[in-house]
Each structure stands twice: as structure tokens, then as C-alpha cells.
Design a protein around this motif. Sequence first.
Motif, mmCIF file in Angstrom:
data_model
loop_
_atom_site.group_PDB
_atom_site.id
_atom_site.type_symbol
_atom_site.label_atom_id
_atom_site.label_comp_id
_atom_site.label_asym_id
_atom_site.label_seq_id
_atom_site.Cartn_x
_atom_site.Cartn_y
_atom_site.Cartn_z
ATOM 1 N N SER A 287 -16.280 -40.136 -16.071
ATOM 2 C CA SER A 287 -15.570 -39.128 -15.279
ATOM 3 C C SER A 287 -15.974 -39.200 -13.814
ATOM 4 N N VAL A 288 -15.109 -38.674 -12.972
ATOM 5 C CA VAL A 288 -15.452 -38.388 -11.579
ATOM 6 C C VAL A 288 -16.134 -37.018 -11.567
ATOM 7 N N THR A 289 -17.351 -36.965 -11.059
ATOM 8 C CA THR A 289 -18.127 -35.725 -11.089
ATOM 9 C C THR A 289 -18.031 -34.986 -9.762
ATOM 10 N N GLN A 290 -17.658 -33.717 -9.838
ATOM 11 C CA GLN A 290 -17.645 -32.847 -8.667
ATOM 12 C C GLN A 290 -18.932 -32.012 -8.634
ATOM 13 N N PRO A 291 -19.531 -31.799 -7.457
ATOM 14 C CA PRO A 291 -20.741 -30.964 -7.362
ATOM 15 C C PRO A 291 -20.360 -29.491 -7.377
ATOM 16 N N VAL A 292 -20.010 -28.986 -8.548
ATOM 17 C CA VAL A 292 -19.350 -27.680 -8.641
ATOM 18 C C VAL A 292 -20.274 -26.531 -8.246
ATOM 19 N N ASP A 293 -21.573 -26.645 -8.524
ATOM 20 C CA ASP A 293 -22.492 -25.583 -8.099
ATOM 21 C C ASP A 293 -22.531 -25.481 -6.581
ATOM 22 N N LEU A 294 -22.585 -26.630 -5.939
ATOM 23 C CA LEU A 294 -22.586 -26.667 -4.479
ATOM 24 C C LEU A 294 -21.261 -26.163 -3.924
ATOM 25 N N LEU A 295 -20.181 -26.494 -4.617
ATOM 26 C CA LEU A 295 -18.861 -26.051 -4.172
ATOM 27 C C LEU A 295 -18.749 -24.525 -4.245
ATOM 28 N N GLY A 296 -19.199 -23.933 -5.357
ATOM 29 C CA GLY A 296 -19.101 -22.492 -5.509
ATOM 30 C C GLY A 296 -19.944 -21.745 -4.496
ATOM 31 N N ALA A 297 -21.208 -22.164 -4.349
ATOM 32 C CA ALA A 297 -22.091 -21.502 -3.387
ATOM 33 C C ALA A 297 -21.599 -21.718 -1.961
ATOM 34 N N GLY A 298 -21.109 -22.926 -1.678
ATOM 35 C CA GLY A 298 -20.618 -23.230 -0.333
ATOM 36 C C GLY A 298 -19.390 -22.421 0.034
ATOM 37 N N ALA A 299 -18.530 -22.141 -0.956
ATOM 38 C CA ALA A 299 -17.334 -21.338 -0.688
ATOM 39 C C ALA A 299 -17.709 -19.928 -0.249
ATOM 40 N N ILE A 300 -18.700 -19.337 -0.920
ATOM 41 C CA ILE A 300 -19.144 -17.985 -0.537
ATOM 42 C C ILE A 300 -19.770 -18.004 0.848
ATOM 43 N N ASP A 301 -20.572 -19.021 1.125
ATOM 44 C CA ASP A 301 -21.199 -19.123 2.455
ATOM 45 C C ASP A 301 -20.141 -19.238 3.544
ATOM 46 N N MET A 302 -19.143 -20.081 3.322
ATOM 47 C CA MET A 302 -18.079 -20.243 4.308
ATOM 48 C C MET A 302 -17.319 -18.937 4.518
ATOM 49 N N LEU A 303 -17.064 -18.219 3.433
ATOM 50 C CA LEU A 303 -16.306 -16.979 3.532
ATOM 51 C C LEU A 303 -17.064 -15.930 4.337
ATOM 52 N N LEU A 304 -18.348 -15.796 4.073
ATOM 53 C CA LEU A 304 -19.132 -14.769 4.744
ATOM 54 C C LEU A 304 -19.418 -15.113 6.193
ATOM 55 N N GLN A 305 -19.454 -16.402 6.504
ATOM 56 C CA GLN A 305 -19.634 -16.802 7.907
ATOM 57 C C GLN A 305 -18.384 -16.503 8.717
ATOM 58 N N GLN A 306 -17.216 -16.672 8.086
ATOM 59 C CA GLN A 306 -15.904 -16.359 8.674
ATOM 60 C C GLN A 306 -15.559 -17.195 9.906
ATOM 61 N N ALA A 307 -16.535 -17.935 10.431
ATOM 62 C CA ALA A 307 -16.237 -18.782 11.588
ATOM 63 C C ALA A 307 -15.820 -20.182 11.141
#
Length: 339
Positions: A287-307
Motif C-alpha cells: 500500500s501507499v502509506t499516509q502519515p495519518v496521525d501527522l495529518l490529523g494533528a497538523g490539520a488542527i494546528d493549521m486551523l488554530l493558527q488561522q494564518a
Amino acid sequence: MSDLINVAKLAGVSRATAARAFSDPHLLRTDTLQKVLMASEQLGFRPNHIARQLRTQNSTTLGVLLPSLLNPIFARQLQAMERQARVAGYGLLVATSDYQPEREAAIVEHMLRQRVAGLVLTVADADHSAVLQTLQQAEMPFVLTHNVPQESHWPAICVDNRQAMQEATDHLLALGHRHIGMVAGPMLQSDRARLRYQGYGDAMQRAGLLSLPVIEMASHTQSDFARLQPQLQGDTPLSAVICTNDLLAISLIGAAARAGVRIPKQLSVMGFDGIDIGEHMAPSLASVTQPVDLLGAGAIDMLLQQASRGTRVLPHQIRLGASIAAPALSLIANSREPS
């Protein structure tokens, strides 16, 4: 859109009372509050300016819209998001679209009415989504996951779907496969799948081979072996397929076994996502592996930074497994051009 004055008139209250229904509802009598809310619903009114104030001062809830929680890739992403949001003092309001684009608008509208502070979402088509325009107009922070906008600059976090699928196809080509197909769910419901098909086509074209039409299943997670079976017959049968997600690949491997097709001796199967259960199968799933833990945590960080703007691309990997192998000699012989 109707304004607050029209809501007040329809509810038979003053403008101040109508505003209080959205800012301090606990101060109103139940019947008065219900009149205002019913009028608001009837007129399609959403108090943007009040919602902005609530977001910046009081709201500690983030909205999450995912296609499904049946696919472990989304469930694990949600778990990572919940952990990261909790550390920042936020909770999550979660909904699923079941891969139905028409459900996205209703879900997002509901979340806006619930006064979420921002949204993390995966939509069917990021470049043609009215939902994202609605969020922009409402000045609601949002971050896309898995979507890769091609014509806009929406904030997004993802892997490079096209490049990842190209590399997966290259790996099968390096094993000696020449007749390779791609299996997907409904293509109109997933811009990710369309990018993955482009990556498959890039690799086949670069190898001087014909890319085949997508073998499209009715479901993103359940295969219909009858749709693949004709491609396994004739003078140039498929020797390998790549599925656009792991659940589809796992379903296909099971269906192939029931049909008497041996994996990988007769057909190599590769997935996309890298879910854990794939490693525990027999044969284990490549399979092609996605770093899903990093993706989930990174999405929240991006959202809260808002910039954050634009796309943050995360690294992917090719996970090898026993579900792929070099093609059988008979298949190689059939793939040679006649002299």
C-alpha cells in the motif's frame, strides 16, 4: 440573506431580543427563544457578526466533516485531531457525508448554526465546492484534509496523491508488470481518486504503455468482482491492479479468493492509505502509506493558527507486502508484442 430585523419582525419581538437569542439565549424565555429560532430557520438567517464574536471569545468547539468513519484512515485521523484539539482546549463536533456531495452543504450549515470556531473537512471536490465559498463568506476558518485544490488556495493538508500513485505504479512496473489497472469507487465523489488516476496514467505513459480506463465500483469500500473479471481474461489479462484505498483492495482480495484467483500469483493487488489491518492479512497488503496521525494533528494546528494558506504536503511511503509479486511467466509471455 434576510437580516436580523426581518427575523425580529417575523418572530414578533424587538431587534435587541432577536440578537439576544443568538448571543445570550439563556436570558430569554423558552417560548420567545423558540419563536426567534424558528423565524431564523424560516428566513435562512445566520448571524455572521454575532457568530464571529462568539468564535473569538467563547466558542471552544471545532467542526469536523469526514466522508466516513467506516474507513480506518478517517477514524484514525479523527483520533489524532481529537487529541490535538483537546490539548488546545477545544472539543470536536463530528459529522460524516457518506461520500455524498449533496449532504455537505446541510452539514456545514448545521455546524455554522452550532457556532463552531472553525472546521476541518474533506469534500468531494475542493475546486468546485459551494460549501467552501460559503465558509469564506461567513469568515469561518477552515482546513481541508486529503483534498488537493488545483485551482484555488484553500488551506489544505495532504499527501501528493498524484505523485504517490505514480510511484506505486512505477513499483509494479519495476516488478515486470505491463498490464496494470486501477480500481476506484465513484470517481465523481472523490477528487483524490481523480488525482491518483492521473498519477497512474503518468507512470504508464512514461513507460510507453497504455493506461486503461478506471474500473469503477459502486462503492468506495466494497468491490464487485464481476466488474473486474472481464479484465482478467483474454490475450492480455491484467496482472496487477492498484486500488484507490485499502478497504477496496482488501475487499477485492477477498472476492478474488472466492473466485479462485490467486493473489499475487495470478493478480497483484496494491492499496492506498496504509491502514494497520492490511499488514495483518494473509497475504499482507502492499500500500501507499499516509502519515495519518501527522495529518490529523497538523490539520488542527493549521486551523488554530488561522494564518495558514495554501497546501501543506506530507511525505508518503510505499509499504511492501505479499499481495504483490512479479507476474507469472505465462503473463509475461502474453504481454510480449508479436514479432
